[in-house]
Motif scaffolding. Structure first.
Motif: not given
Length: 226
Positions: A168-169, A189, A224
């Motif tokens: 996710e980062n 992403t 973010w």
């Protein structure tokens, strides 16, 4: 000391950071001519950029036997290296506008790491990094020699493992459907770019589409922050 988690921005190379289509098309023509075959149309060649050579060549020459395909792959590699050496990588594979400045701006952020995931070989990526004086910028470098071809997520999973960054980062920036599908399969992403070798409308797995490199840092802040 910042409490922010480490972030990872992974870039495709050809069609995303640099425009190497002249050498790609020229090398493909020389490879096919060397086998007495007609070169596939430009759109077909650019449509498979990003795949590993052993995967893309059967798509471009579906009637060829195994021996011919192997010679086409080697012929392409030899021609590409020759064409690049004639001009130098900085000229034959120029940066897209603002690409270098964006890399330098992101590298200056202490909680951001940069990487690449490319269909290039180790040798090809090394030559490009040398030509553009990019040594030390990419902390993780995933190349075709050691992974299944895109869109298999192995490259991105390896990048996450090497850096210790959570999915996710991390983001994947690329120009092809293969890049965006790879990102989706890795739980990362996907950020498509509008200037590459696949039309933006084809990047259906992308979460975002960039119109310019200048737009990447603010987009990352938004991703973010949210």
């Amino acid at each position: 000391m910042s409490d922010a988690p480490l972030r990872l921005v992974i870039f495709d190379v050809d069609g995303t950071l640099v425009d190497s289509q002249a050498d790609i098309l020229g090398a493909m023509h020389l490879a096919f001519a060397g086998e007495g075959l007609l070169t596939p149309p430009r759109e077909e060649v650019l449509g498979v950029v990003g795949l590993s050579l052993d995967v893309l060549m059967p798509r471009l020459a579906p009637e060829a036997d195994g021996g011919t395909l192997a010679r086409l792959v080697q012929g392409y590699k030899d021609a590409y290296m020759s064409l690049r050496s004639e001009q130098g990588g900085e000229i034959s594979s120029p940066f897209y506008p603002s690409a270098r400045a964006t890399l330098e701006a992101l590298q200056a952020q202490p909680d951001v790491l940069l990487g690449v995931a490319t269909g290039k070989s180790r040798r090809g990526l090394d030559k490009l990094i040398e030509a553009h004086e990019l040594k030390g910028i990419f902390v993780t470098q995933q190349v075709a020699d050691f992974h299944p071809s895109k869109p298999h997520p192995a490259m991105l999973l390896a990048a996450l493992s090497e850096t210790g960054v959570e999915p996710e980062n991390a983001v994947m920036v690329g120009d092809t459907t293969f890049d965006m599908e790879m990102a989706q399969d890795a739980g990362i992403t996907g950020i498509g770019v509008s200037w590459g070798y696949h039309p933006p409308a084809h990047l259906v797995a992308a979460k975002h589409i960039l119109e310019s490199f200048d737009a990447l840092p603010p987009l990352l802040d938004k991703i973010w922050r949210d």
